[in-house]
Scaffold this motif. Structure first.
Motif, PDB file in Angstrom:
ATOM      1  N   PRO A  89       5.109   7.476  -0.048  1.00  0.00           N
ATOM      2  CA  PRO A  89       3.845   8.138  -0.014  1.00  0.00           C
ATOM      3  C   PRO A  89       2.958   7.013  -0.344  1.00  0.00           C
ATOM      4  N   ILE A  90       1.651   6.589   0.055  1.00  0.00           N
ATOM      5  CA  ILE A  90       0.920   5.742  -0.220  1.00  0.00           C
ATOM      6  C   ILE A  90      -0.257   6.602  -1.278  1.00  0.00           C
ATOM      7  N   GLU A  91      -0.291   5.880  -2.432  1.00  0.00           N
ATOM      8  CA  GLU A  91      -1.570   6.368  -3.203  1.00  0.00           C
ATOM      9  C   GLU A  91      -2.969   6.073  -2.430  1.00  0.00           C
ATOM     10  N   ASP A  92      -3.712   6.771  -2.985  1.00  0.00           N
ATOM     11  CA  ASP A  92      -5.140   7.198  -2.310  1.00  0.00           C
ATOM     12  C   ASP A  92      -5.852   5.642  -1.854  1.00  0.00           C
ATOM     13  N   GLY A  93      -5.954   4.954  -3.206  1.00  0.00           N
ATOM     14  CA  GLY A  93      -6.709   3.551  -3.156  1.00  0.00           C
ATOM     15  C   GLY A  93      -6.027   2.584  -2.228  1.00  0.00           C
ATOM     16  N   ALA A  94      -4.896   2.516  -2.191  1.00  0.00           N
ATOM     17  CA  ALA A  94      -4.131   1.725  -1.109  1.00  0.00           C
ATOM     18  C   ALA A  94      -4.151   2.179   0.406  1.00  0.00           C
ATOM     19  N   LEU A  95      -4.238   3.542   0.448  1.00  0.00           N
ATOM     20  CA  LEU A  95      -4.354   4.011   1.756  1.00  0.00           C
ATOM     21  C   LEU A  95      -5.917   3.657   2.204  1.00  0.00           C
TER      22      LEU A  95
END
Length: 112
Positions: A89-95
């Motif tokens: 899973p990718i955290e929101d900022g990186a996404l």
């Protein structure tokens, strides 16, 4: 993650957006283009790095710096393969950064 990190480090957003067109981009220096040439060549399977990459790198970097560049390429190669294989899973900022700057990227398997 690297687009997010670059953005947080203050890299010009136009430069981040042009990473896949770095050879033609005026946002990248000759030394950056040499490092990116190696990174993109080393990132494919089979590895496509050549002696010529290192000849060009030596025009811009010391042997110690080249070792550091290759170490970063290898580390991120591992992380990319691990995270892509596992669908980490990718955290929101990186996404958000990925969706903003990486036009052909599909994050679906990294979103739960």
């Amino acid at each position: 993650h690297t687009s997010h990190g670059a953005n947080k480090a203050g890299v010009n957003p136009e430069k981040i957006a042009e990473i896949l067109k770095y050879k033609e981009s005026s946002h990248f220096s000759l030394s950056e283009k040499a490092a990116l040439d190696l990174a993109f060549s080393a990132g494919v399977t089979p590895n496509a790095s050549k002696k010529e990459h290192f000849v060009e790198l030596r025009n811009h970097f010391s042997d110690e710096a080249i070792i550091d560049i290759v170490a970063v390429i290898a580390l991120f190669g591992f992380l990319n393969r691990w995270n892509d294989s596992m669908g980490t899973p990718i955290e929101d900022g990186a996404l958000e950064s990925g969706n903003t700057y990486l036009k052909d990227w599909n994050p679906d398997k990294h979103i739960y």
